[in-house]
Design a protein around this motif. Structure first.
Motif, short mmCIF file in Angstrom:
data_model
loop_
_atom_site.label_atom_id
_atom_site.label_comp_id
_atom_site.label_asym_id
_atom_site.label_seq_id
_atom_site.Cartn_x
_atom_site.Cartn_y
_atom_site.Cartn_z
N VAL A 54 1.19 -1.28 -0.14
CA VAL A 54 0.09 0.29 -0.07
C VAL A 54 1.01 1.28 -0.12
CG1 VAL A 54 -1.55 1.79 1.29
CG2 VAL A 54 -1.98 -0.88 0.98
N LEU A 55 0.25 2.40 -0.35
CA LEU A 55 1.06 3.73 -0.74
C LEU A 55 -0.19 4.84 -0.16
CD1 LEU A 55 3.11 5.32 -1.40
CD2 LEU A 55 1.79 5.23 -4.04
N ASP A 79 5.51 11.68 1.57
CA ASP A 79 5.17 13.20 1.60
C ASP A 79 6.44 14.26 1.45
OD1 ASP A 79 2.80 14.39 3.69
OD2 ASP A 79 4.46 15.95 2.83
N LEU A 80 6.19 15.71 1.29
CA LEU A 80 7.09 16.49 0.87
C LEU A 80 7.40 17.35 2.10
CD1 LEU A 80 6.27 17.23 -2.73
CD2 LEU A 80 8.54 16.00 -1.76
N ALA A 84 7.73 16.52 9.25
CA ALA A 84 6.18 15.71 9.21
C ALA A 84 6.32 14.28 9.02
CB ALA A 84 5.53 15.77 8.61
N LEU A 85 7.57 13.91 8.03
CA LEU A 85 7.64 12.95 7.82
C LEU A 85 9.17 12.23 8.77
CD1 LEU A 85 8.94 12.55 4.08
CD2 LEU A 85 7.43 11.16 4.98
N LYS A 86 10.44 13.11 9.99
CA LYS A 86 10.37 12.36 11.11
C LYS A 86 10.04 11.99 12.31
CE LYS A 86 14.76 15.66 9.51
NZ LYS A 86 15.18 16.81 10.17
N VAL A 87 8.51 12.96 12.37
CA VAL A 87 8.10 12.98 12.95
C VAL A 87 6.95 11.00 13.23
CG1 VAL A 87 5.59 13.38 14.29
CG2 VAL A 87 7.22 15.00 13.90
N ARG A 103 9.72 7.78 3.09
CA ARG A 103 9.96 8.87 1.93
C ARG A 103 9.73 9.99 1.97
NH1 ARG A 103 12.10 6.00 -3.62
NH2 ARG A 103 12.12 7.72 -3.79
N GLU A 104 10.65 10.76 1.36
CA GLU A 104 11.09 12.05 1.09
C GLU A 104 10.97 12.31 -0.23
OE1 GLU A 104 12.48 16.90 1.81
OE2 GLU A 104 12.33 15.37 3.06
N VAL A 105 9.50 12.06 -1.13
CA VAL A 105 9.26 11.61 -2.43
C VAL A 105 8.08 12.83 -3.08
CG1 VAL A 105 8.75 9.24 -3.43
CG2 VAL A 105 10.12 10.50 -4.74
N SER A 106 8.15 12.81 -4.12
CA SER A 106 6.96 13.14 -4.80
C SER A 106 6.53 12.42 -5.73
CB SER A 106 7.15 14.40 -5.44
OG SER A 106 7.88 13.42 -7.20
#
Length: 237
Positions: A54-55, A79-80, A84-87, A103-106
């Motif tokens: 799932v994505l 997410d970018l 928020a990703l660190k959290v 992952r931080e990616v569009s």
């Protein structure tokens, strides 16, 4: 680099500023915590998440991604918003959530990198925050496998949604920080349905989400006049 991405730098900054409060159920993100069980069960009823790849697009601090992983899915949240990703990563570590990564990616970049890779794709409460929602819908369609499901949720654009989602929620009841939503970015169901069709997705189920501010209760219904959800499917090859 952000000027080349389908993202509003002001939106990313806004959510990054609040990132440390993402998992506080009494914070600005309280509505997300309250609606998450509803949207999770709706998704799981339509397509059982256990064992799926799932994505979660626009995952933020990971509220939905984390809960889908706990249903037995292998989840990638993207997410970018770096903070928020660190959290999200920290919460997964502290809670011991299995089978979830971030992952931080569009979504557009991931669609070029890994097309037709996911059994299910979710994109919830995100389309109304990006400059080009059609690009996100198209990328989600490319990322899901033939026969797979893509779920969207967003906010309708009409006088009622302006009154409830902005005036009431942000100014009168203070359920959300002022400026969370821009009325011009709201999306009518007919517009989202057209974007889905153009992207090769069939709209199978539509549900509305209602809220009683006095009781604090949320529920799914046939009323799509404010918040609504789409379950779409990419046809089999």
């Amino acid at each position: 680099m952000t000027e080349h991405l389908n993202a509003d730098p002001a939106e990313l900054a806004k959510f990054s500023e609040l990132a440390h409060r993402w998992w506080d159920p009494d914070s600005e993100f309280r509505p997300l915590h309250q609606i998450n069980p509803l949207r999770l069960e709706w998704i799981n009823q339509i397509t059982s998440l256990s064992g799926q790849c799932v994505l979660d697009v626009g995952c933020g601090g990971g509220i939905l991604a984390d809960s889908m992983a706990r249903k037995g899915a292998d989840v990638l949240g993207i997410d970018l918003a770096s903070k928020a990703l660190k959290v999200a990563r920290l919460h997964a570590l502290e809670a011991g959530t299995p089978r979830v990564r971030y992952r931080e990616v569009s979504v557009e970049e991931l669609a070029r990198e890994a097309p037709s890779s996911f059994d299910t794709v979710t994109c919830m409460e995100m389309l109304e925050h990006v400059p080009d929602p059609h690009s996100v819908v198209e990328a989600c369609s490319r990322l899901v496998k033939p026969g797979g499901w893509v779920f969207f949720s967003t906010i309708n654009r009409n006088a009622k949604s302006f009154a409830l989602a902005i005036v009431a929620a942000e100014y009168m009841l203070r359920m959300l920080p002022r400026g969370t939503h821009e009325y011009a970015k709201f999306i009518q169901p007919s517009e989202l349905a057209a974007a889905c069709r153009q992207a090769g997705l069939d709209v199978i189920h539509t549900r509305g989400m209602e809220h009683n501010p006095l009781s604090g209760r949320y529920w799914l219904s046939a009323d799509t006049s404010v918040n609504y959800l789409f379950a779409t499917r990419r046809p089999e090859a």
